[in-house]
Design a protein around this motif. Structure first.
Motif, mmCIF file in Angstrom:
data_model
loop_
_atom_site.group_PDB
_atom_site.id
_atom_site.type_symbol
_atom_site.label_atom_id
_atom_site.label_comp_id
_atom_site.label_asym_id
_atom_site.label_seq_id
_atom_site.Cartn_x
_atom_site.Cartn_y
_atom_site.Cartn_z
ATOM 1 N N ASN A 59 0.816 -1.219 0.000
ATOM 2 C CA ASN A 59 0.000 0.000 0.000
ATOM 3 C C ASN A 59 0.848 1.268 0.000
ATOM 4 N N ILE A 60 1.839 1.298 -0.859
ATOM 5 C CA ILE A 60 2.683 2.491 -0.961
ATOM 6 C C ILE A 60 1.851 3.646 -1.515
ATOM 7 N N ALA A 61 1.824 4.740 -0.789
ATOM 8 C CA ALA A 61 1.084 5.923 -1.219
ATOM 9 C C ALA A 61 2.066 7.079 -1.392
ATOM 10 N N VAL A 62 2.354 7.441 -2.622
ATOM 11 C CA VAL A 62 3.248 8.569 -2.895
ATOM 12 C C VAL A 62 2.411 9.840 -2.904
ATOM 13 N N ARG A 63 2.697 10.740 -1.988
ATOM 14 C CA ARG A 63 1.886 11.940 -1.838
ATOM 15 C C ARG A 63 2.314 13.051 -2.784
ATOM 16 N N THR A 64 3.620 13.261 -2.936
ATOM 17 C CA THR A 64 4.116 14.311 -3.826
ATOM 18 C C THR A 64 5.379 13.847 -4.531
ATOM 19 N N VAL A 65 5.596 14.375 -5.717
ATOM 20 C CA VAL A 65 6.810 14.126 -6.491
ATOM 21 C C VAL A 65 7.297 15.486 -7.002
ATOM 22 N N ASP A 66 8.457 15.938 -6.512
ATOM 23 C CA ASP A 66 8.958 17.267 -6.875
ATOM 24 C C ASP A 66 10.377 17.189 -7.412
ATOM 25 N N ILE A 67 10.642 17.900 -8.477
ATOM 26 C CA ILE A 67 12.029 18.116 -8.903
ATOM 27 C C ILE A 67 12.561 19.289 -8.104
ATOM 28 N N THR A 68 13.583 19.053 -7.297
ATOM 29 C CA THR A 68 14.114 20.106 -6.430
ATOM 30 C C THR A 68 15.468 20.643 -6.885
ATOM 31 N N GLU A 69 16.202 19.857 -7.683
ATOM 32 C CA GLU A 69 17.518 20.282 -8.162
ATOM 33 C C GLU A 69 17.787 19.710 -9.538
ATOM 34 N N ALA A 70 18.519 20.455 -10.328
ATOM 35 C CA ALA A 70 18.974 19.967 -11.645
ATOM 36 C C ALA A 70 20.282 20.665 -11.957
ATOM 37 N N TRP A 71 21.280 19.902 -12.380
ATOM 38 C CA TRP A 71 22.571 20.510 -12.704
ATOM 39 C C TRP A 71 23.366 19.597 -13.627
ATOM 40 N N GLN A 72 24.444 20.128 -14.153
ATOM 41 C CA GLN A 72 25.349 19.377 -15.019
ATOM 42 C C GLN A 72 26.775 19.528 -14.507
ATOM 43 N N GLU A 73 27.534 18.439 -14.590
ATOM 44 C CA GLU A 73 28.950 18.487 -14.216
ATOM 45 C C GLU A 73 29.649 17.266 -14.793
ATOM 46 N N SER A 74 30.881 17.460 -15.162
ATOM 47 C CA SER A 74 31.731 16.366 -15.663
ATOM 48 C C SER A 74 31.050 15.568 -16.774
ATOM 49 N N GLY A 75 30.340 16.260 -17.663
ATOM 50 C CA GLY A 75 29.699 15.583 -18.781
ATOM 51 C C GLY A 75 28.478 14.774 -18.403
ATOM 52 N N LYS A 76 27.868 15.056 -17.238
ATOM 53 C CA LYS A 76 26.695 14.318 -16.789
ATOM 54 C C LYS A 76 25.568 15.261 -16.387
ATOM 55 N N ASP A 77 24.329 14.788 -16.591
ATOM 56 C CA ASP A 77 23.142 15.471 -16.071
ATOM 57 C C ASP A 77 22.798 14.864 -14.712
ATOM 58 N N PHE A 78 22.332 15.716 -13.792
ATOM 59 C CA PHE A 78 21.845 15.259 -12.489
ATOM 60 C C PHE A 78 20.506 15.935 -12.204
ATOM 61 N N ILE A 79 19.546 15.156 -11.731
ATOM 62 C CA ILE A 79 18.268 15.710 -11.274
ATOM 63 C C ILE A 79 17.889 15.009 -9.969
ATOM 64 N N THR A 80 17.539 15.804 -8.948
ATOM 65 C CA THR A 80 17.089 15.254 -7.677
ATOM 66 C C THR A 80 15.588 15.439 -7.546
ATOM 67 N N VAL A 81 14.923 14.369 -7.150
ATOM 68 C CA VAL A 81 13.468 14.363 -7.000
ATOM 69 C C VAL A 81 13.117 14.043 -5.551
ATOM 70 N N CYS A 82 12.173 14.803 -4.990
ATOM 71 C CA CYS A 82 11.719 14.555 -3.620
ATOM 72 C C CYS A 82 10.441 13.727 -3.652
ATOM 73 N N PHE A 83 10.463 12.590 -2.926
ATOM 74 C CA PHE A 83 9.278 11.766 -2.753
ATOM 75 C C PHE A 83 8.802 11.900 -1.307
ATOM 76 N N ILE A 84 7.538 12.208 -1.121
ATOM 77 C CA ILE A 84 6.912 12.146 0.199
ATOM 78 C C ILE A 84 5.859 11.057 0.110
ATOM 79 N N ALA A 85 5.967 10.059 0.972
ATOM 80 C CA ALA A 85 5.114 8.884 0.825
ATOM 81 C C ALA A 85 4.887 8.204 2.164
ATOM 82 N N ASN A 86 3.944 7.280 2.189
ATOM 83 C CA ASN A 86 3.770 6.394 3.335
ATOM 84 C C ASN A 86 3.438 4.997 2.824
#
Length: 323
Positions: free
Chosen positions: A249-276
């Motif tokens: 019964n995983i309930a994901v309440r919110t999904v947010d992109i909080t950060e995005a950046w590039q370094e050393s030839g790579k893309d990075f994106i951080t996503v926040c999950f709030i769930a129970n």
């Protein structure tokens, strides 16, 4: 001396039972409720948090930053208290055996009923604290995206309850993320923010499902080498102890992109999950619940970082960070 050894073994057994319970709880959901993996140059920096002011009130929930994590506060608190008490009692026993203990001990053994009762009270206090937090989590649990972790291959239909990725000044943070994502879009014009969040949601359930099945090979291409190694080792450890971590019964309440950046030839994106979710560990043979609850949900907030080479390439999970 003989009584000292006898009561000492009792105390050691009680403390060992405490650490056994905490060890079982450390297997909670994928990654054991701990932070690990690589976020590039931001590995040792706290992820940006979404602003509560931007959350849809109908979906708002109490932040999970105070949710007890088995690898954090509770484990350290238990270790400190238990270690201190155990050290004091063993010291009392040692000096008692040398004839230096007070006469309040049992037969001059250096340990009395008070010490035993004190250890019992500490163990009960920690159990009560965990129980209280779980009840609070159940009281604040509400509707969200639901899915069974034991069925990662089952398709998922997503709703529209997403919130703006922002913190601090909401508009400022949203503009920053939008700007950061624009750099990623320059190298990959096909990048779509909503599609990416849908993919993150799907990966979230796939990882939890693979973890529950104790086999990460089914999602190998979705994980970096480091993440696969860590998660699979933990899953193998569960299997070697004949335990299964059930996630239901995983309930994901919110999904947010909080950060995005590039370094050393790579893309990075951080996503926040709030769930129970319902999170409990059972004995593989008997099915007996060893930790967690089948009825009381656990609430949590986690930051998942995904990476890929710059351009239109598949994303891989590179880090999980606790709030």
């Amino acid at each position: 001396m003989e009584k000292s050894i006898k009561y000492g073994l009792v105390i050691v057994s009680l403390v060992a039972m405490l650490f056994y319970v905490l060890e079982i709880d450390a297997f909670a959901r994928a990654g054991g409720s701990k932070s690990f993996g690589s976020r590039g140059s931001r590995t040792y920096a706290s992820p940006s948090s979404p602003s509560k002011s931007t959350i849809n009130p109908s979906r708002q929930m109490t932040p999970a930053t105070n949710q007890p994590q088995s690898g954090g506060f509770l484990r350290n608190m238990a270790g400190g208290l238990a270690g201190g008490i155990l050290g004091g009692i063993l010291g009392s026993m040692l000096f008692g055996s040398l004839g230096m203990a007070s006469s309040g001990g049992l037969g001059g053994s250096g340990i009395g009923l008070f010490e035993i009762a004190l250890v019992g009270a500490i163990l009960y206090g920690i159990w009560w604290f965990i129980k209280k937090k779980r009840r609070e989590a159940m009281a604040t649990a509400g509707p969200g995206y639901y899915r069974e972790a034991s069925q990662p291959q089952q398709p998922m239909t997503y709703g529209s309850a997403t919130v703006s990725p922002s913190y601090g000044d909401p508009q400022h943070r949203e503009n920053n993320v939008t700007t950061d994502l624009s750099y990623i879009k320059q190298m990959d014009p096909s990048f779509d923010e909503q599609l990416f969040k849908d993919q993150c949601m799907d990966n979230f359930f796939k990882v939890q499902g693979a973890w529950a099945n104790r086999d990460l090979s089914t999602i190998r291409t979705s994980l970096t080498d480091e993440m696969f190694g860590i998660l699979q080792r933990d899953a193998d450890d569960l299997k070697s102890k004949n335990r299964i971590n059930r996630l239901e019964n995983i309930a994901v309440r919110t999904v947010d992109i909080t950060e995005a950046w590039q370094e050393s030839g790579k893309d990075f994106i951080t996503v926040c999950f709030i769930a129970n979710l319902l999170d409990y560990t059972v004995d593989e043979a008997s099915g007996q619940v060893l930790a967690g609850s089948k009825t009381e949900p656990v609430k949590f907030e986690e930051y998942w970082t995904f990476t890929r080479p710059v351009g239109n390439y598949p994303w891989q999970l590179s880090a999980i960070t606790q709030a």
